[in-house]
Scaffold this active site. Structure first.
Site, PDB file in Angstrom:
ATOM      1  N   SER A 193       0.838  -1.201   0.000  1.00 40.18           N
ATOM      2  CA  SER A 193       0.000   0.000   0.000  1.00 40.18           C
ATOM      3  C   SER A 193       0.876   1.255   0.000  1.00 40.18           C
ATOM      4  CB  SER A 193      -0.957  -0.043   1.187  1.00 40.18           C
ATOM      5  OG  SER A 193      -1.947   0.961   1.082  1.00 40.18           O
ATOM      6  N   ASP A 347      -9.667  -4.050  -5.390  1.00 39.20           N
ATOM      7  CA  ASP A 347      -8.898  -3.052  -4.654  1.00 39.20           C
ATOM      8  C   ASP A 347      -9.019  -1.704  -5.338  1.00 39.20           C
ATOM      9  OD1 ASP A 347      -7.030  -1.593  -3.220  1.00 39.20           O
ATOM     10  OD2 ASP A 347      -5.289  -2.664  -4.013  1.00 39.20           O
ATOM     11  N   HIS A 377      -7.922  -4.963  -0.873  1.00 42.11           N
ATOM     12  CA  HIS A 377      -6.909  -4.142  -0.230  1.00 42.11           C
ATOM     13  C   HIS A 377      -6.782  -4.501   1.253  1.00 42.11           C
ATOM     14  CE1 HIS A 377      -4.251  -0.618  -0.419  1.00 42.11           C
ATOM     15  NE2 HIS A 377      -4.508  -0.529   0.869  1.00 42.11           N
TER      16      HIS A 377
END
Length: 407
Positions: A193, A347, A377
């Protein structure tokens, strides 16, 4: 005295119940759980718990008891840290930066591979503890020395602290590889991320550094590589999919970049993007660059709102390369090490990953791409979390291990 305590206890119970019911109803109505996600009930429970924690964090922040990010991270400590008897774990500090070193116990006659790891969490979630299990697994399965960087977070620390902390810790590690028994020719940078975004930024920052060992490869797990175009198909398709809804993502971005939340709408609609900038960089930021299968005919193409100069002036640092590695110069991109990119179908950052993949490939950088149709995610942080783990969490970890062992 007793009646007063009873009243306070009753009031507290009613408040807790009311907040819980409100969050449950709100998430039940707004959270989108795609059919491809395995264990939908489990993910709904986790989504509810996450948003309940965030809501209580906001309440405590309003009451000036505790900031929302601090409360969230306190509650995140309930995640299980699994002790691995085959890995030695040492907590260190590189100056003011806390780091955690994972070293395989088994003796070896030659230097090991090294892995620099930057955790995710949008500067709100995430810590050395929450990614402990994944780092321990990487150390054991790849027979590598893993250094996890505990960069400073919100609310006290804003842009560019995450980048500078990760960069400084990385340089410190690279200068001391022999101390940790690491082969200078076998260092991999890995992040998830925002941590994946840090990998991209740090790889670019180290281009041309002859005083440091060259990074062998970069592993970017659904990275964030821009905060400019919020109209990509994945933002439209997955805007309410756990665990990164669009509104929460842009809120985290604004808080980290010290942008007033009143400009969120302008950022979402592209009103802060100068026409000249979009004309120059749409070749890298537009959905036109995505593979056809990720561009649904039902999705609306990018339609930028009329340019708002005030919005631009308040948000212009989103156009800095330090916040958007995807717009770095071709000459810099072409010198980056080979990459392993992980994307998840469900995501919000899926298209960021795909656009950066094309950006690297267009400049001749070797890219290995791993796409998870059942991925969402944040699945990496749930790896090895017993009942909270998902099949995609295991698949992701195994894929990263396989790639690192193969280079």
């Amino acid at each position: 005295m007793i009646p007063l305590l009873e009243t306070l206890l009753t009031t507290g119970c009613v408040l807790c119940l009311g907040v819980s019911l409100w969050v449950f109803r709100e998430r039940l109505l707004t959270a989108d759980i795609p059919p491809a996600i395995s264990h939908p009930v489990k993910i709904r429970i986790l989504d509810f718990l996450m948003h309940l924690t965030i809501t209580w964090g906001h309440i405590f922040e309003k009451l000036r008891i505790c900031s929302m990010p601090r409360f969230v991270r306190f509650m995140q400590k309930t995640l299980t840290i699994k002790k691995n008897p085959e890995v030695v774990v040492t907590d260190l500090r590189f100056g003011t930066i806390p780091v955690r070193l994972f070293q395989p116990k088994a003796l070896t006659s030659s230097p090991r591979r090294g892995i620099l790891f930057y955790h995710g969490g949008g500067t709100v979630f995430g810590s050395l503890d929450s990614y402990h299990n994944l780092c321990s697994f990487l150390a054991r399965e790849t027979d590598s020395v893993v250094l996890s960087v505990g960069y400073r977070l919100l609310p006290e620390h804003h842009y560019p602290v995450v980048f500078t902390d990760c960069l400084n810790a990385s340089i410190h590690f690279l200068k001391a590889l022999k101390t940790y028994g690491v082969d200078p020719s076998k260092v991999v940078a890995c992040g998830e991320s925002i941590g994946g975004g840090m990998v991209a930024l740090i790889m670019q920052a180290l281009v041309g550094r002859t005083d440091l060992p060259q990074i062998r490869a970069q592993v970017l797990i659904y990275p964030t590589v821009q905060a400019i175009n919020f109209q990509l198909p994945s933002f439209q398709q997955n805007q309410n999919v756990p665990f990164l809804p669009l509104d929460f993502m842009i809120t985290c971005a604004c808080k980290y970049l010290a942008i007033d939340l009143s400009w969120k709408e302008a950022m979402l609609k592209g009103a802060c993007i100068p026409p000249g900038f979009w004309k120059k960089y749409r070749k890298w930021l537009s959905s036109d660059n995505l593979p056809r299968r990720f561009r649904s005919k039902l999705q609306q193409p990018e339609t930028l709102a009329p340019f708002n100069e005030a919005a631009y002036l308040e948000t212009k640092h989103i156009f800095d390369v330090e916040n958007a590695p995807i717009i770095a110069d071709d000459e810099v991109i072409a010198q980056l090490p080979e990459a392993f990119l992980v994307s998840c179908e469900m995501d919000i950052l899926r298209d960021d990953t795909l656009l950066y993949k094309k950006r690297l490939e267009d400049q001749g950088v070797r890219v290995t791409w791993y796409h998870m149709e059942d991925g969402f995610h944040g699945c990496a942080v749930l790896f090895d979390q017993k009942l909270f783990s998902f099949p995609c969490s295991v698949s992701l970890a195994n894929a990263v291990v396989s790639y690192i062992k193969g280079i």
